[in-house]
Write an enzyme that holds these catalytic residues in place. Structure first.
Site, PDB file in Angstrom:
ATOM      1  N   ASP A  33      76.665  39.594  49.057  1.00  0.00           N
ATOM      2  CA  ASP A  33      77.316  38.418  48.968  1.00  0.00           C
ATOM      3  C   ASP A  33      76.052  37.739  49.382  1.00  0.00           C
ATOM      4  O   ASP A  33      74.928  37.506  50.121  1.00  0.00           O
ATOM      5  CB  ASP A  33      78.607  38.575  51.340  1.00  0.00           C
ATOM      6  N   PHE A  84      73.984  33.564  35.728  1.00  0.00           N
ATOM      7  CA  PHE A  84      75.329  33.268  36.052  1.00  0.00           C
ATOM      8  C   PHE A  84      75.408  32.496  36.960  1.00  0.00           C
ATOM      9  O   PHE A  84      74.650  31.832  37.695  1.00  0.00           O
ATOM     10  CB  PHE A  84      76.313  34.621  35.711  1.00  0.00           C
ATOM     11  N   TYR A  99      75.509  28.951  39.361  1.00  0.00           N
ATOM     12  CA  TYR A  99      74.481  28.089  39.428  1.00  0.00           C
ATOM     13  C   TYR A  99      72.951  28.393  38.821  1.00  0.00           C
ATOM     14  O   TYR A  99      72.291  26.857  39.037  1.00  0.00           O
ATOM     15  CB  TYR A  99      74.553  28.083  40.643  1.00  0.00           C
ATOM     16  N   ASP A 100      73.045  29.504  38.070  1.00  0.00           N
ATOM     17  CA  ASP A 100      71.236  29.443  37.886  1.00  0.00           C
ATOM     18  C   ASP A 100      71.316  27.920  36.612  1.00  0.00           C
ATOM     19  O   ASP A 100      70.077  27.981  37.341  1.00  0.00           O
ATOM     20  CB  ASP A 100      71.525  30.114  36.525  1.00  0.00           C
ATOM     21  N   LYS A 121      63.659  36.730  36.163  1.00  0.00           N
ATOM     22  CA  LYS A 121      64.957  36.602  36.897  1.00  0.00           C
ATOM     23  C   LYS A 121      64.545  36.928  38.008  1.00  0.00           C
ATOM     24  O   LYS A 121      64.790  37.200  40.000  1.00  0.00           O
ATOM     25  CB  LYS A 121      66.613  35.997  36.736  1.00  0.00           C
ATOM     26  N   ARG A 167      68.753  38.395  44.995  1.00  0.00           N
ATOM     27  CA  ARG A 167      68.911  39.717  45.575  1.00  0.00           C
ATOM     28  C   ARG A 167      68.105  40.330  44.776  1.00  0.00           C
ATOM     29  O   ARG A 167      68.517  41.755  45.499  1.00  0.00           O
ATOM     30  CB  ARG A 167      69.603  39.508  43.740  1.00  0.00           C
TER      31      ARG A 167
HETATM   32  P1  ITT Z   1      81.934  39.782  44.957  1.00  0.00           P
HETATM   33  O1  ITT Z   1      82.867  39.709  45.798  1.00  0.00           O
HETATM   34  O2  ITT Z   1      83.134  40.563  44.249  1.00  0.00           O
HETATM   35  O3  ITT Z   1      81.150  39.973  44.965  1.00  0.00           O
HETATM   36  P2  ITT Z   1      81.988  36.915  44.201  1.00  0.00           P
HETATM   37  O4  ITT Z   1      81.535  36.085  42.894  1.00  0.00           O
HETATM   38  O5  ITT Z   1      83.294  36.780  44.514  1.00  0.00           O
HETATM   39  O6  ITT Z   1      82.053  38.704  43.536  1.00  0.00           O
HETATM   40  P3  ITT Z   1      80.247  36.509  46.391  1.00  0.00           P
HETATM   41  O7  ITT Z   1      81.160  36.202  46.991  1.00  0.00           O
HETATM   42  O8  ITT Z   1      79.535  36.611  46.898  1.00  0.00           O
HETATM   43  O9  ITT Z   1      80.992  37.217  45.099  1.00  0.00           O
HETATM   44  O10 ITT Z   1      79.745  34.356  45.335  1.00  0.00           O
HETATM   45  C1  ITT Z   1      79.076  34.268  45.442  1.00  0.00           C
HETATM   46  C2  ITT Z   1      79.127  33.202  44.413  1.00  0.00           C
HETATM   47  O11 ITT Z   1      77.175  32.201  44.561  1.00  0.00           O
HETATM   48  C3  ITT Z   1      78.812  33.544  42.792  1.00  0.00           C
HETATM   49  O12 ITT Z   1      80.213  34.123  42.071  1.00  0.00           O
HETATM   50  C4  ITT Z   1      78.298  32.833  42.076  1.00  0.00           C
HETATM   51  O13 ITT Z   1      78.981  31.729  41.951  1.00  0.00           O
HETATM   52  C5  ITT Z   1      76.988  32.127  42.930  1.00  0.00           C
HETATM   53  N1  ITT Z   1      76.255  33.260  43.116  1.00  0.00           N
HETATM   54  C6  ITT Z   1      75.465  33.980  43.998  1.00  0.00           C
HETATM   55  N2  ITT Z   1      73.966  34.481  43.283  1.00  0.00           N
HETATM   56  C7  ITT Z   1      74.321  34.090  42.489  1.00  0.00           C
HETATM   57  C8  ITT Z   1      73.023  34.144  41.138  1.00  0.00           C
HETATM   58  O14 ITT Z   1      71.702  34.635  41.194  1.00  0.00           O
HETATM   59  N3  ITT Z   1      72.728  33.079  40.578  1.00  0.00           N
HETATM   60  C9  ITT Z   1      74.080  31.915  40.998  1.00  0.00           C
HETATM   61  N4  ITT Z   1      74.766  32.058  41.194  1.00  0.00           N
HETATM   62  C10 ITT Z   1      74.578  33.244  41.506  1.00  0.00           C
END
Ligand code: ITT
Length: 195
Positions: free
Chosen positions: A73, A151, A153-154, A172, A178
Site C-alpha cells: 500500500d 505510473f 504521480y511519477d 527509479k 517501493r
Molecule cells: P492495489 O491496491 O491493488 O495494490 P492500487 O493502485 O489501488 O493497487 P494503492 O491503493 O496502494 O494501490 O494506491 C496507491 C496509488 O498511489 C497508486 O494507484 C498511484 O496512483 C500512487 N502511487 C503509488 N506508488 C507510486 C509510484 O511508485 N509512482 C507513482 N505513483 C504511485
C-alpha cells in the site's frame, strides 16, 4: 534455490516493479491472476501498513494452496496539502487524471514549499507470520508533467531535477519508496529463513 511470493495487487505497474526489484535477488513473483485469485480487498484502514495488511491477509485467506503473500500500500504525501492525498492516493482522481488534478490544486504554491514524499508499506504474510516494512522517497511536486516512464504521480514528482517518469526503471527502483521497503523485506527473509 528460488523463493515464490504471491503479490496481492491489482496494479500491473506495482507488479512490474516488484519483479524488476525482486527477481534478480532470487524471488519469483506470482500474480493474483496466476494464482487464480480475483478479489478487490476493501482498503478501510487509515494507514499504509494497515491497508497492506488487509490486502495481504484477504488474499492469503483465499488461497487453496498456501504460499507466502506480499502486499503493497503506497501513496503520495504532499506537505502543502497537509499530507494529502496519502492513503487516498488511488482514490484522489481516476488514473490518468491524478497528476493534472494535483497540479491544479498546487498552482499557487511557490517553489520551495512543494515538498512531498512517496511512502510504501509492504506486508509479508505467511502461516503465523505478519511483518511490515516501509520505505520513503523524498522529493517535490513540479509545475508540469514530464516524462513517459513509471505510473501514477511519477510525472509530477521531482527528485534532483528530474521526475521519476523521466528516469529509467533501474534509476527509479534504486531510490524509490517501493525499492526501499522491498530491500528491508529481502533482508528479513534472508535473516529469518536463509532464502
Ligand atoms: P492495489 O491496491 O491493488 O495494490 P492500487 O493502485 O489501488 O493497487 P494503492 O491503493 O496502494 O494501490 O494506491 C496507491 C496509488 O498511489 C497508486 O494507484 C498511484 O496512483 C500512487 N502511487 C503509488 N506508488 C507510486 C509510484 O511508485 N509512482 C507513482 N505513483 C504511485
Amino acid at each position: 534455490m528460488r523463493t515464490e511470493l504471491l503479490f496481492a495487487t491489482n496494479n500491473a505497474n506495482k507488479l512490474r516493479e516488484a519483479r524488476e526489484i525482486l527477481e534478480p535477488l532470487g524471488f519469483d513473483i506470482i500474480s493474483m491472476k496466476e494464482a487464480g485469485v480475483q478479489i478487490e480487498p476493501d482498503e478501510t484502514g487509515d494507514t499504509f501498513v494497515r491497508n497492506a495488511e488487509i490486502k495481504a491477509c484477504d488474499v492469503f485467506n483465499e488461497l487453496d494452496i498456501r504460499m507466502p503473500v506480499i502486499a503493497d500500500d503506497s501513496g503520495l504525501c504532499v506537505k502543502a496539502l497537509g499530507g494529502r492525498p496519502g492513503v487516498y492516493s488511488a482514490r484522489y482522481a481516476p488514473e490518468g487524471e491524478r497528476c493534472a488534478k494535483l497540479l491544479e490544486e498546487m498552482k499557487d504554491v511557490p517553489k520551495g514549499e512543494r515538498d512531498a514524499y512517496f511512502e510504501c508499506a509492504i506486508v509479508y504474510v505467511d502461516k503465523y507470520v505478519c511483518e511490515s516494512f516501509t520505505g520513503r522517497c523524498e522529493g517535490e511536486i513540479g509545475f508540469e508533467e514530464r516524462g513517459e516512464n513509471g505510473f501514477g504521480y511519477d510525472p509530477v514528482f521531482v527528485r534532483d531535477g528530474r521526475t521519476l517518469a523521466e528516469m529509467s526503471a533501474e534509476e527509479k527502483n534504486a531510490i524509490s519508496h517501493r525499492g526501499a521497503a522491498m530491500e528491508k523485506l529481502v533482508a528479513y527473509l534472508r535473516e529469518s529463513y536463509g532464502v
